[in-house]
Design a protein around this motif. Structure first.
Motif, mmCIF file in Angstrom:
data_model
loop_
_atom_site.group_PDB
_atom_site.id
_atom_site.type_symbol
_atom_site.label_atom_id
_atom_site.label_comp_id
_atom_site.label_asym_id
_atom_site.label_seq_id
_atom_site.Cartn_x
_atom_site.Cartn_y
_atom_site.Cartn_z
ATOM 1 N N ARG A 118 0.834 -1.209 0.000
ATOM 2 C CA ARG A 118 0.000 0.000 0.000
ATOM 3 C C ARG A 118 0.867 1.257 0.000
ATOM 4 O O ARG A 118 0.591 2.216 -0.712
ATOM 5 N N VAL B 278 -5.909 -2.845 -1.054
ATOM 6 C CA VAL B 278 -4.849 -3.804 -0.711
ATOM 7 C C VAL B 278 -5.319 -5.192 -1.138
ATOM 8 O O VAL B 278 -6.421 -5.617 -0.781
ATOM 9 N N TRP C 283 -6.499 2.083 1.167
ATOM 10 C CA TRP C 283 -6.428 0.857 1.963
ATOM 11 C C TRP C 283 -7.355 -0.220 1.424
ATOM 12 O O TRP C 283 -7.018 -1.393 1.421
ATOM 13 N N TRP D 6 -8.177 -6.060 3.958
ATOM 14 C CA TRP D 6 -7.596 -4.725 4.086
ATOM 15 C C TRP D 6 -7.788 -4.161 5.485
ATOM 16 O O TRP D 6 -6.921 -3.448 5.985
#
Length: 80
Positions: A16, A26, A23, A33
């Motif tokens: 990330r 991810v 986020w 995440w």
């Protein structure tokens, strides 16, 4: 945190940070995440990231890998 799960979470944080994605983006292979973000925030709040940076800087400095140059270029406020 198990060692394997923790490694995936840290890899998710690194992914990330490197990519600059939100986020929520991810990849699931790093854990959900929310789990990755939770570890990031916990370490941010308890100072873990700060300690990691300090230790890495101290190690690099001891090995002569950091040059601590200070620059003080300042312009008067009316010229900036």
């Amino acid at each position: 945190m198990s060692t394997i799960k923790g490694k995936f979470q840290i890899d998710g944080i690194r992914w990330r940070t490197r990519v600059g994605a939100p986020w929520r983006d991810v990849p699931e292979r790093y854990c959900p995440w929310e789990t990755v973000y939770g570890l990031f925030r916990r370490w941010q709040r308890d100072g873990t990231w700060h300690r990691i940076v300090e230790q890495l800087q101290a190690r690099a400095d001891a090995e002569g890998l950091i040059t601590w140059d200070v620059s003080a270029d300042v312009l008067p406020a009316d010229l900036s």
